[in-house]
Write an enzyme that holds these catalytic residues in place. Structure first.
Site, short mmCIF file in Angstrom:
data_model
loop_
_atom_site.label_atom_id
_atom_site.label_comp_id
_atom_site.label_asym_id
_atom_site.label_seq_id
_atom_site.Cartn_x
_atom_site.Cartn_y
_atom_site.Cartn_z
N HIS A 37 0.84 -1.21 0.00
CA HIS A 37 0.00 0.00 0.00
C HIS A 37 0.87 1.26 0.00
O HIS A 37 0.60 2.22 -0.71
CB HIS A 37 -0.86 0.06 1.26
N SER A 186 -2.74 -8.03 3.03
CA SER A 186 -3.21 -7.93 4.42
C SER A 186 -3.58 -9.31 4.93
O SER A 186 -3.49 -9.59 6.13
CB SER A 186 -4.43 -7.01 4.49
#
Ligand code: PAF
Length: 296
Positions: A37, A186
């Site tokens: 990210h 994640s």
């Protein structure tokens, strides 16, 4: 960093920046931010006057038996990382703000949404397409940044931006990997140490398939079965949902096609597996050598 929780306020803030002639860069996320990210965020900052990041775990893209409740959340940790990256605005709406009572409109990108992950996660891309359309309408970014680990998502979003005449440039960014090749996600947080080690089979298999294509000796069907066997050979892989060769534009499975048709063209190698309670995906784009380029 300005933190905005209400869609109407985000819209007004974006309007203010656009009226002053500033470009807005946007990174939509579901939080639990990792280096993948942050690579999008850093590029977004470099290329735009104002950097906006959103964190919203979007219920519409999770199936009833999927991990919406369990999805990792760490808003405080995320905020710290975003402040350190120099993000200007964090947009962090709640579910009622995004889907108020009476909400009834969904965006469906036909065809592309049914392939690969779509076959195993019915309704997933409808949820993604809907929330991304809403976010783009609220933030009105000049450019929006998406990781190519979610290759199918990127293709679908590119399509919806074109089809719905949305005034945003979509920027696809390379997958960021751990040292052993595992793509950052994640959902890697779900893996036990043994499962985390087993997950390295994913990238290893993609690299072996790439090598097989580059050396030119194998047909697509053979490369596909090499991938399937490689993944299934790892005892902690509970399920291989798909492991195949796809056309990078249409996402059609091309594993039954003659490799000669793709000489000098790019193919997408893509896999989805379940390890422990994590569903993991990864992919690699490979240029199939032309007739004169086959490696000895
Ligand atoms: O890739 C993601 O994290 C999500 O699918 C996105 C694009 C933020 C939409 O919820």
């Amino acid at each position: 960093m300005e933190v905005i929780r209400v869609p109407g306020v985000m819209r007004q803030t974006a309007k203010g920046h656009l009226l002053r002639g500033r470009t807005i860069g946007f990174v939509p996320t579901m939080g639990a931010l990792h280096r993948g990210h942050l690579s999008l965020v850093s590029r977004c900052r470099e290329e735009n006057d104002v950097a906006v990041v959103s964190i919203f775990v979007n219920p519409a893209q999770f199936g009833p038996s999927e991990d919406y409740q369990a999805y990792p959340r760490d808003v405080e940790g995320d905020m710290e990382k975003l402040r350190a990256e120099g993000v200007d605005v964090l947009f962090i709406p709640d579910v009622d703000g995004m889907y108020p009572e009476g909400f009834a409109t969904y965006v469906e990108v036909e065809g592309l949404s049914e392939r690969l992950c779509g076959a195993f996660r019915p309704g997933h891309f409808r949820g993604v397409a809907t929330v991304v359309t809403k976010l783009l309408n609220i933030v009105r970014p000049t450019r929006a940044y998406f990781g190519l680990k979610d290759y199918q998502q990127a293709v679908i979003i590119r399509r919806l931006i074109a089809d719905l005449d949305i005034d945003t440039e979509m920027v696809g960014c390379p997958t960021v990997r751990e040292d052993d090749g595992l793509a950052m996600s994640s959902r890697n947080l779900y893996l036990s140490p043994a499962e985390r080690k087993a997950a390295t089979v994913i990238y290893r298999t993609l690299c072996q398939a790439e090598e097989a294509l580059l050396s030119g000796g194998k047909g697509f069907a053979e490369v596909r079965s090499l991938m399937e066997r490689g993944l299934a050979g790892e005892p902690l892989v509970k399920e291989v949902q798909y492991a195949s060769l796809f056309d990078p534009w249409t996402l059609a499975d091309i594993s039954s096609m003659d490799a000669n048709i793709y000489r000098g063209r790019t193919v997408l190698l893509a896999v989805a597996v379940v390890i422990g309670r994590a569903r993991l995906i990864d992919n690699k784009l490979v240029e199939v050598p032309g007739v004169d380029q086959v490696r000895p």
